[in-house]
Write a protein that holds these residues in place. Structure first.
Motif, short mmCIF file in Angstrom:
data_model
loop_
_atom_site.label_atom_id
_atom_site.label_comp_id
_atom_site.label_asym_id
_atom_site.label_seq_id
_atom_site.Cartn_x
_atom_site.Cartn_y
_atom_site.Cartn_z
N PRO A 10 -9.13 11.49 5.99
CA PRO A 10 -8.62 10.26 5.16
C PRO A 10 -8.66 9.03 5.84
O PRO A 10 -8.62 8.87 7.15
N GLY A 11 -8.32 7.89 5.02
CA GLY A 11 -8.60 6.41 5.47
C GLY A 11 -7.67 6.33 6.71
O GLY A 11 -8.07 5.54 7.54
N ALA A 16 -6.82 4.73 12.11
CA ALA A 16 -6.15 4.85 13.55
C ALA A 16 -7.07 4.92 14.84
O ALA A 16 -6.65 4.55 15.80
N GLU A 17 -8.05 5.66 14.48
CA GLU A 17 -9.13 5.74 15.43
C GLU A 17 -9.41 4.57 16.09
O GLU A 17 -9.61 4.32 17.33
N ARG A 18 -9.71 3.64 15.09
CA ARG A 18 -10.02 2.06 15.71
C ARG A 18 -9.07 1.40 16.60
O ARG A 18 -9.43 0.83 17.41
N LEU A 24 -5.80 2.37 24.02
CA LEU A 24 -6.20 3.34 25.29
C LEU A 24 -6.35 2.33 26.44
O LEU A 24 -6.13 2.90 27.61
N LYS A 25 -6.78 1.21 26.16
CA LYS A 25 -6.92 0.40 27.60
C LYS A 25 -5.65 0.33 28.32
O LYS A 25 -5.86 0.06 29.36
N ALA A 175 0.59 8.68 18.26
CA ALA A 175 -0.48 8.44 17.32
C ALA A 175 -0.74 9.18 16.29
O ALA A 175 -0.36 10.58 16.49
N PRO A 176 -1.32 8.82 14.95
CA PRO A 176 -1.56 9.92 13.98
C PRO A 176 -2.70 10.88 14.64
O PRO A 176 -3.38 10.62 15.22
#
Length: 288
Positions: A10-11, A16-18, A24-25, A175-176
């Motif tokens: 799903p969108g 969320a990955e972007r 993560l930095k 995070a999702p």
């Protein structure tokens, strides 16, 4: 019965990955959460790329849903592959103190490096990552000892990244659930559907329930699993040993649910997901 391809991306996961790549930095420690019933099927192929040089803790949630014997086998298997695992039952709070301690230990190492460079210590920043519905939010709530993020036994509840302060020493990023854009291993995708670790729009209930019966007959041969065939027969009043999953589901619908196959399939999957059929692992440790 041919199983249609199971795909679900799903969108909100793509978005969320972007956002995750940017957050993560700031992260020092990664808590990877997997479903103890399917620890291989819930391993994300990109996770090590996200982890990089950071410390990682592997958490297998829902330890209450597999036997103690299989917990020992999985611990040995992961140790053989140089990975320490932590079993937890986030719903009831079991194993949480060890996770908190391990996270703080990893953070102490990080802060010592900062001191060595003349920098001031700061709170440890940890991210909780894993597939949808493996119990990430429940784990965070237990670590914080209060309900601060929404948690439910269905996929897709968490949709945005959110930092939560646990104490002056620890901050957690909720995070999702993350999934591969393409589920290439359809055997693993089937297990995700069975365990409710993927959105229900991705699969056909009847086909997945029928496949569950066939899969249970395979994994019950392992000594760490119960003789579930007899449990199926006792619960539904049908012989599960001599028929395949499709026939069993059809007979179950005819005898118990006014020939409503969808209702029968939902009941069968619900019984498995709630542990009514016993402590059952669908992934088994591969032979070393």
């Amino acid at each position: 019965m041919t199983m249609p391809t199971i795909q679900w991306y799903p969108g909100h996961i793509a978005k969320a990955e972007r956002a995750l790549a940017e957050q993560l930095k700031r992260v020092d420690v990664v808590l990877e959460v997997r479903d103890a019933r399917i620890p291989l099927a819930t391993r994300h192929p990109r996770l090590m790329n996200w982890v990089g040089q950071r410390d990682k803790l592997l958490v297998l949630n829902r330890m209450d849903m597999i036997s103690a014997a299989l917990q020992r086998e999985w611990r040995q298997w992961f140790e053989f592959h140089d990975e320490l695992i932590h079993f937890v039952d986030a719903k009831h709070g079991k194993g949480i103190k060890a996770i908190a301690k391990a996270t703080q230990t990893a953070g102490a190492v990080m802060n010592q490096r900062r001191r060595d460079r003349g920098m001031k210590p700061r709170p440890v920043r940890a991210v909780v990552l894993g597939f949808p519905n493996v119990g990430k939010s429940a784990l965070i709530n237990r670590l914080l000892n209060r309900r601060v993020v929404e948690s439910a036994r269905r996929a897709g509840v968490t949709r945005q990244l959110r930092w939560v302060r646990m104490s002056d020493q620890l901050e957690l990023l909720d995070a999702p659930g993350v999934l591969p854009a393409q589920l290439k291993d359809q055997g693993a995708a089937l297990k995700l559907a069975i365990c409710d670790d993927i959105g229900e729009a991705a699969y056909d209930y009847q086909r997945v329930a029928a496949a569950l019966v066939d899969l249970l007959k395979q994994v019950e041969q392992h000594p760490g699993n119960p003789r579930v065939t007899q449990r199926l027969s006792d619960r539904y009043g049908l012989d599960a040993q001599t028929v395949n999953g499709e026939t069993f589901l059809n007979e179950m619908a005819l005898q118990n649910y006014q020939n409503d196959s969808l209702r029968a399939a939902r009941q069968l999957l619900t019984d498995f997901r709630k542990g009514i059929l016993g402590t059952l692992a669908l992934d088994l440790p591969p032979t070393q």
